[in-house]
Design a protein around this motif. Structure first.
Motif, PDB file in Angstrom:
ATOM      1  N   LEU A  44       0.862  -1.046  -0.044  1.00  0.00           N
ATOM      2  CA  LEU A  44      -0.089  -0.165   0.084  1.00  0.00           C
ATOM      3  C   LEU A  44       0.897   1.119  -0.019  1.00  0.00           C
ATOM      4  O   LEU A  44       1.779   1.372   0.655  1.00  0.00           O
ATOM      5  CB  LEU A  44      -0.883  -0.293   1.404  1.00  0.00           C
ATOM      6  CG  LEU A  44      -1.772  -1.374   1.472  1.00  0.00           C
ATOM      7  CD1 LEU A  44      -2.248  -1.247   2.768  1.00  0.00           C
ATOM      8  CD2 LEU A  44      -2.651  -1.440   0.324  1.00  0.00           C
ATOM      9  N   ASP A  45       0.463   2.280  -0.788  1.00  0.00           N
ATOM     10  CA  ASP A  45       1.173   3.403  -0.818  1.00  0.00           C
ATOM     11  C   ASP A  45       0.599   4.575   0.409  1.00  0.00           C
ATOM     12  O   ASP A  45      -0.192   3.844   1.145  1.00  0.00           O
ATOM     13  CB  ASP A  45       1.142   4.341  -2.053  1.00  0.00           C
ATOM     14  CG  ASP A  45      -0.527   4.761  -2.637  1.00  0.00           C
ATOM     15  OD1 ASP A  45      -1.477   4.461  -1.634  1.00  0.00           O
ATOM     16  OD2 ASP A  45      -0.640   4.693  -3.876  1.00  0.00           O
ATOM     17  N   GLU A  46       1.258   5.641   0.416  1.00  0.00           N
ATOM     18  CA  GLU A  46       0.659   6.440   1.512  1.00  0.00           C
ATOM     19  C   GLU A  46      -0.542   6.777   1.380  1.00  0.00           C
ATOM     20  O   GLU A  46      -1.408   6.693   2.642  1.00  0.00           O
ATOM     21  CB  GLU A  46       1.736   7.541   1.770  1.00  0.00           C
ATOM     22  CG  GLU A  46       3.129   7.483   2.069  1.00  0.00           C
ATOM     23  CD  GLU A  46       4.051   8.350   1.832  1.00  0.00           C
ATOM     24  OE1 GLU A  46       3.567   9.597   1.498  1.00  0.00           O
ATOM     25  OE2 GLU A  46       4.964   8.375   2.234  1.00  0.00           O
ATOM     26  N   GLY A  47      -1.157   7.108   0.456  1.00  0.00           N
ATOM     27  CA  GLY A  47      -2.724   7.351   0.204  1.00  0.00           C
ATOM     28  C   GLY A  47      -3.703   6.130   0.699  1.00  0.00           C
ATOM     29  O   GLY A  47      -4.653   6.538   1.245  1.00  0.00           O
ATOM     30  N   GLN A  48      -3.122   5.085   0.250  1.00  0.00           N
ATOM     31  CA  GLN A  48      -3.960   3.962   0.610  1.00  0.00           C
ATOM     32  C   GLN A  48      -3.877   3.721   2.184  1.00  0.00           C
ATOM     33  O   GLN A  48      -4.866   3.222   2.660  1.00  0.00           O
ATOM     34  CB  GLN A  48      -3.583   2.509  -0.242  1.00  0.00           C
ATOM     35  CG  GLN A  48      -3.879   2.752  -1.614  1.00  0.00           C
ATOM     36  CD  GLN A  48      -3.190   1.541  -2.386  1.00  0.00           C
ATOM     37  OE1 GLN A  48      -1.988   1.362  -2.193  1.00  0.00           O
ATOM     38  NE2 GLN A  48      -3.994   1.315  -3.542  1.00  0.00           N
ATOM     39  N   ALA A  49      -2.803   3.722   2.661  1.00  0.00           N
ATOM     40  CA  ALA A  49      -2.692   3.637   4.095  1.00  0.00           C
ATOM     41  C   ALA A  49      -3.422   4.388   4.745  1.00  0.00           C
ATOM     42  O   ALA A  49      -3.898   4.216   5.719  1.00  0.00           O
ATOM     43  CB  ALA A  49      -1.005   3.434   4.492  1.00  0.00           C
ATOM     44  N   ALA A  50      -3.423   5.928   4.685  1.00  0.00           N
ATOM     45  CA  ALA A  50      -4.120   6.785   5.071  1.00  0.00           C
ATOM     46  C   ALA A  50      -5.693   6.557   4.951  1.00  0.00           C
ATOM     47  O   ALA A  50      -6.512   6.538   6.130  1.00  0.00           O
ATOM     48  CB  ALA A  50      -3.847   8.202   4.352  1.00  0.00           C
TER      49      ALA A  50
END
Length: 62
Positions: A44-50
């Motif tokens: 997961l990238d930062e956006g998906q993690a957020a």
């Protein structure tokens, strides 16, 4: 850019005693991204993690 695994995010949400670490996060991800191949690793990238951190409720303390 950082990447995250479902296990890392589950720990951040307080799900530390699961028999299958990250299960609650993967369940949310399968609902949100139904086209992701089952059995394939989630990165997961930062956006998906957020998004996960904002939408998966933290585990209630006992």
């Amino acid at each position: 850019m950082s990447t995250y695994s479902p296990i890392e995010l589950a720990y951040k949400l307080g799900y530390t005693g699961e028999t299958r670490p990250g299960r609650v996060v993967r369940a949310y991800l399968r609902e949100k991204y139904p086209d992701h191949p089952r059995g394939q690793r989630w990165v997961l990238d930062e956006g998906q993690a957020a998004d996960v951190l904002a939408n998966v409720p933290p585990k209630a303390a006992r």
